[in-house]
Design an enzyme around this catalytic site. Structure first.
Site, PDB file in Angstrom:
ATOM      1  N   ASP A 290       0.874  -1.163   0.000  1.00 51.24           N
ATOM      2  CA  ASP A 290       0.000   0.000   0.000  1.00 51.24           C
ATOM      3  C   ASP A 290       0.923   1.228   0.000  1.00 51.24           C
ATOM      4  OD1 ASP A 290      -2.329   1.657   0.482  1.00 51.24           O
ATOM      5  OD2 ASP A 290      -1.593   1.838   2.536  1.00 51.24           O
TER       6      ASP A 290
ATOM      7  N   ASP B 266      -0.040   5.153   0.912  1.00 50.17           N
ATOM      8  CA  ASP B 266      -0.235   6.136   1.995  1.00 50.17           C
ATOM      9  C   ASP B 266      -0.242   5.440   3.357  1.00 50.17           C
ATOM     10  OD1 ASP B 266      -0.860   8.541   0.298  1.00 50.17           O
ATOM     11  OD2 ASP B 266      -2.513   7.270  -0.351  1.00 50.17           O
TER      12      ASP B 266
ATOM     13  N   GLY C  41      -7.461   4.144   3.175  1.00 50.40           N
ATOM     14  CA  GLY C  41      -7.492   3.108   2.150  1.00 50.40           C
ATOM     15  C   GLY C  41      -8.682   3.207   1.209  1.00 50.40           C
TER      16      GLY C  41
ATOM     17  N   ARG D  83     -11.333   8.216  -2.991  1.00 52.92           N
ATOM     18  CA  ARG D  83     -11.703   9.609  -2.707  1.00 52.92           C
ATOM     19  C   ARG D  83     -13.226   9.747  -2.597  1.00 52.92           C
ATOM     20  NH1 ARG D  83      -9.265  13.445  -7.022  1.00 52.92           N
ATOM     21  NH2 ARG D  83      -7.534  12.029  -6.633  1.00 52.92           N
TER      22      ARG D  83
ATOM     23  N   SER E  29      -5.041   5.370  -4.265  1.00 49.94           N
ATOM     24  CA  SER E  29      -4.859   6.777  -4.634  1.00 49.94           C
ATOM     25  C   SER E  29      -4.689   6.978  -6.136  1.00 49.94           C
ATOM     26  CB  SER E  29      -3.633   7.343  -3.915  1.00 49.94           C
ATOM     27  OG  SER E  29      -3.393   8.656  -4.367  1.00 49.94           O
TER      28      SER E  29
ATOM     29  N   ASN F 275      -3.359   9.614  -7.093  1.00 49.18           N
ATOM     30  CA  ASN F 275      -2.129  10.418  -7.128  1.00 49.18           C
ATOM     31  C   ASN F 275      -0.880   9.564  -6.905  1.00 49.18           C
ATOM     32  OD1 ASN F 275      -3.378  13.144  -7.264  1.00 49.18           O
ATOM     33  ND2 ASN F 275      -4.219  12.561  -5.279  1.00 49.18           N
TER      34      ASN F 275
ATOM     35  N   ASP G  92      -1.729  -0.508   6.133  1.00 48.72           N
ATOM     36  CA  ASP G  92      -1.904   0.232   7.388  1.00 48.72           C
ATOM     37  C   ASP G  92      -3.381   0.522   7.659  1.00 48.72           C
ATOM     38  OD1 ASP G  92      -2.196   2.163   5.278  1.00 48.72           O
ATOM     39  OD2 ASP G  92      -2.133   3.691   6.854  1.00 48.72           O
TER      40      ASP G  92
HETATM   41  C1  BG6 Z   1      -5.559   5.911  -0.047  1.00 51.48           C
HETATM   42  C2  BG6 Z   1      -5.566   6.714   1.238  1.00 51.48           C
HETATM   43  O1  BG6 Z   1      -4.279   5.402  -0.247  1.00 51.48           O
HETATM   44  O2  BG6 Z   1      -5.912   6.728  -1.151  1.00 51.48           O
HETATM   45  C3  BG6 Z   1      -6.886   7.427   1.418  1.00 51.48           C
HETATM   46  O3  BG6 Z   1      -5.373   5.821   2.316  1.00 51.48           O
HETATM   47  C4  BG6 Z   1      -7.196   8.244   0.176  1.00 51.48           C
HETATM   48  O4  BG6 Z   1      -6.818   8.244   2.557  1.00 51.48           O
HETATM   49  C5  BG6 Z   1      -7.196   7.331  -1.042  1.00 51.48           C
HETATM   50  O5  BG6 Z   1      -8.483   8.844   0.303  1.00 51.48           O
HETATM   51  C6  BG6 Z   1      -7.512   8.063  -2.347  1.00 51.48           C
HETATM   52  O6  BG6 Z   1      -6.491   8.953  -2.623  1.00 51.48           O
HETATM   53  P1  BG6 Z   1      -6.517  10.066  -3.759  1.00 51.48           P
HETATM   54  O7  BG6 Z   1      -5.084  10.554  -3.806  1.00 51.48           O
HETATM   55  O8  BG6 Z   1      -6.942   9.400  -5.029  1.00 51.48           O
HETATM   56  O9  BG6 Z   1      -7.486  11.097  -3.339  1.00 51.48           O
HETATM   57 MG    MG Z   2      -2.678   3.160   3.560  1.00 52.57          MG
END
Ligand code: BG6
Ligand code: MG
Length: 216
Positions: free
Chosen positions: A12, A14, A49, A52, A119, A121, A173
């Protein structure tokens, strides 16, 4: 699991590799504040996890707030802007303890590594912290139909690594990610977050405490 069977690692992002979970929390907190929704770190555990969109749904449910689809999409955009602004200066120093050592260890043992993140991002972040080249597979929030707690992100990663789930360790996590890993048939190592300690196969406070030699 037989400790000699590990042939791949799926991480994972974040909260496991990078300390960005706090940035997500603060960005969501400012959205919650805008609507006077009470939202604290414990509430945030439910978001970790999650995609969004699913995260925003949970926050709006907490405040019993209904909004139009346009406003919902505007909020997703705003949250991401706040989040991206906050990680502008992210760099390799923001990698969590033990990450580089473990990635290097895996490389030296020819154990392939993959990323399994919700994510959208993820690639931006991997670039900022300069670890993209360590990954043989990158599955992120742009590449799955069903986000965590669904197992798709890790099953796709396993497929890209050419391995079966029982040959892979998933590092997580978040409760949603642990469920994704366990439901997919992976051995799950919980990292850092005390709230998931009981749901994982092995728990470590940080990756510094994980010894790959014991598994591969
Ligand atoms: C996960 C995070 O990895 O990604 C979450 O744990 C987050 O907190 C999710 O909301 C989505 O991320 P992003 O960058 O696409 O908004
Ligand atoms: Mg995580």
């Amino acid at each position: 699991m037989s400790k000699t069977r590990i042939k791949g690692l799926l991480f994972d992002l974040d909260g496991v590799l990078v300390s960005t979970e706090q940035n997500h929390f603060h960005a969501w907190k400012s959205i919650a504040d805008k609507y006077q929704i009470s939202f604290d770190e414990l509430d945030n555990e439910r978001l970790k996890g999650m995609s969004r969109g699913d995260s925003l749904k949970i926050i709006l449910e907490l405040g019993d707030i209904l909004i139009s689809e346009d406003e919902f999409n505007d909020l997703l955009h705003l949250k991401n802007q706040i989040y991206l602004d906050s990680i502008q200066k992210l760099n390799q120093k923001d990698l969590l303890p033990g990450v580089l050592a473990l990635l290097n260890k895996a490389k030296s043992k020819n154990i392939p590594c993959g990323l399994g993140s919700s994510s959208k991002n993820a690639k931006t972040i991997l670039n900022l912290v300069e670890i993209e080249t360590y990954f043989d597979s990158i599955i992120d929030g742009n590449g799955v139909e069903f986000p965590k707690p669904n197992s798709e992100v890790f099953l796709n990663g396993a497929m890209e690594l050419g391995l079966t789930p029982n040959e892979i360790i998933v590092f997580e996590d978040a409760e949603s990610g642990v469920k994704a890993g366990k439901d997919g048939g992976f051995f799950v190592v919980g990292v850092g977050n005390i709230h998931i300690k009981k749901s994982v196969d092995v728990f470590v406070s940080s990756l510094l405490d994980f010894n790959l030699d014991e598994y591969a």
